[in-house]
Design an enzyme around this catalytic site. Structure first.
Site, PDB file in Angstrom:
ATOM      1  N   ARG A 190     -27.162 -22.734 -21.143  1.00  0.00           N
ATOM      2  CA  ARG A 190     -26.854 -24.163 -20.955  1.00  0.00           C
ATOM      3  C   ARG A 190     -26.179 -24.645 -22.221  1.00  0.00           C
ATOM      4  NH1 ARG A 190     -30.242 -28.996 -18.544  1.00  0.00           N
ATOM      5  NH2 ARG A 190     -29.526 -27.855 -16.738  1.00  0.00           N
ATOM      6  N   HIS A 217     -23.067 -26.700 -12.366  1.00  0.00           N
ATOM      7  CA  HIS A 217     -24.460 -26.272 -12.455  1.00  0.00           C
ATOM      8  C   HIS A 217     -24.748 -25.409 -11.225  1.00  0.00           C
ATOM      9  CE1 HIS A 217     -28.491 -26.043 -13.604  1.00  0.00           C
ATOM     10  NE2 HIS A 217     -28.849 -27.308 -13.644  1.00  0.00           N
TER      11      HIS A 217
END
Lengths: 315, 143
Positions: free
Chosen positions: A101, A129
């Site tokens: 991330r 995502h």
């Protein structure tokens, strides 16, 4: 070797196989407890995350594997100015697969170009995502029994909401979809989603400001949080943060079999009295996320499903 | 209508999106041409698009890089003229990928942070260029 950087990196058929594997894990997680024995996941989180990071780590541990990494850029060499390219080269020496991330858009792709191990995009800024998308699709399919022919409402921050962009792109591959895009003017879905994803396929969509008007026609309501960290200007955030709040009273206007999804964390966009409503599916999403990430780790590492004796698809 | 002399030997870059001719002028470094006359016409009436820009160059054009036009504006036409006659009229080709030709201006993109990170734009099926990292579209107006 394959990576998962963009929600469309897997084909329609591959996505179905992955969803099927995640369902099998859901139904009998104990059967998968040693599948990734002695394999290591590098958990590279350059910005704080509770759900996604713990979900990835739980997924690897559930498979009998191990986890190493960092939960924040401040405790990594990024704080000394190390590039993503250098970091992944080093991590490739220590782990078998990496979940990344990063607050900057495209950082996982940058990593994938230099990596010797599969890289999973665990969220890059406001961009993409893909694992959230997969678990969203798993949750929708488990709730409705299918992914085609659904009317899906997205509500809140559709501009910076990366989960929204990813899910629209992915679901646009299923037939007979309809999207209702509910947002304030300032947080409309980016034009390219309309002109390059929906319009070319002739997928119908409606843009509206009213959640109340949209609710009766929806099979799925996907709520999002207005994210403080995506704004450069605090005033804009304060002005827009309370644009939409789903309450038990508003939910009365929705079909009885509608499902409410939310990528979480929520702030106040879904009131607590909605949690007990059978239409609330957002805690199921979090649970499904672990199964989905188990399926993904297995597949990218080429690990066979003990139930079928096969990998979901070749990577 | 503004009148510019017809070209005998040179090139006409036509159908430039109105308002972007000057950016294109600088990107092609036309100000550095020593042996050519250059005319930039802005907001010329156009049947196709309402308004357009045009660049006319009379003289030696051998040093010019016309490839740059492909990603800037695929609608552009390039007409080559020799001895007062049109010898060729072409549309510039759009390269599939541009590496370090244009820069991504998205402050949220990894290219804004990562040292040594190439700025790579890829041609999409819709004919636009997007940063491969953040997918921000390149717009000639941002030049």
């Amino acid at each position: 070797m394959r990576h998962l950087i963009d929600p469309l990196d897997f084909t329609y058929e591959e996505t179905l196989r992955l969803l099927d594997l995640a369902d099998r894990i859901h139904d009998d997680p104990a059967a998968y407890k040693d599948v990734a024995y002695r394999k290591r996941l590098a958990s590279l989180f350059y910005e704080p995350s509770t759900r996604t990071r713990l979900s990835f780590e739980a997924a690897m541990l559930n498979l009998g594997g191990q986890v190493l990494g960092f939960p924040d850029a401040g405790v990594s060499s990024a704080s000394k100015g190390e590039t993503v390219a250098d970091t992944i080269r080093i991590v490739s020496c220590y782990a078998d697969i990496a979940a990344m991330r990063h607050p900057k858009e495209g950082a996982p792709l940058r990593a994938a170009r230099y990596s010797r191990i599969p890289v999973i995009n665990a969220g890059d800024g406001g961009h993409s995502h893909p694992t959230q998308t997969l678990l969203d699709m798993m949750t929708i399919r488990r709730r409705k029994g299918h992914l085609d022919g659904l009317t899906i409402g997205f509500c809140g921050d559709l501009k910076f909401g990366r989960t929204v962009h990813s899910l629209i792109k992915s679901l646009s591959r299923w037939p007979n979809m309809k999207f209702v895009l509910i947002s304030p003017e300032e947080l409309r879905v980016p034009d390219y989603i309309l002109t390059e994803v929906l319009d070319p396929k002739g997928i119908p969509y409606v843009e509206t400001r009213s959640l109340e008007e949209a609710l009766p026609q929806l099979d799925i309501l996907y709520m999002t949080r207005v994210q403080r960290e995506r704004f450069f200007n605090e005033e804009d955030y304060v002005r827009l943060k309370n644009s939409y709040v789903l309450t038990k009273a508003k939910l009365a206007q929705a079909p009885a079999d509608m499902a409410v999804l939310h990528p979480l964390p929520r702030v106040n966009e879904i009131t607590l009295d909605v949690d007990d409503d059978p239409r609330a599916a957002y805690f199921e999403q979090a649970q499904n996320g672990v199964y989905m990430r188990m399926a993904l780790i297995m597949t990218l590492l080429g690990l066979k499903d003990p139930k079928t004796g096969e990998v979901a698809f070749q990577c | 209508m503004l009148k510019v002399d017809e070209i005998q030997n040179g090139v006409v870059i036509d159908h430039i999106t109105a308002g972007t001719g000057l950016a294109l002028y600088h990107l092609m470094e036309l100000e550095k041409l020593n042996d050519a006359s250059v005319a930039l016409l802005q907001n010329v009436r156009s049947q196709k698009s309402g308004k357009k820009d045009i660049i006319k160059i009379e003289g030696d054009i051998t040093s010019l890089d016309f490839n740059v036009l492909g990603y800037l504006d695929p609608q552009i036409t390039i007409t080559y003229i020799e001895n007062g006659h049109v010898t060729r009229k072409v549309r510039p080709e759009q390269p599939k990928q541009l590496v370090n030709v244009i820069k991504c201006t998205n402050p949220r993109c990894i290219t804004s942070l990562e040292e040594g990170c190439d700025h790579i734009f890829a041609l999409t099926p819709s004919g636009r260029y997007r940063c491969i990292y953040c997918e921000q579209e390149f717009k000639v107006q941002n030049l």
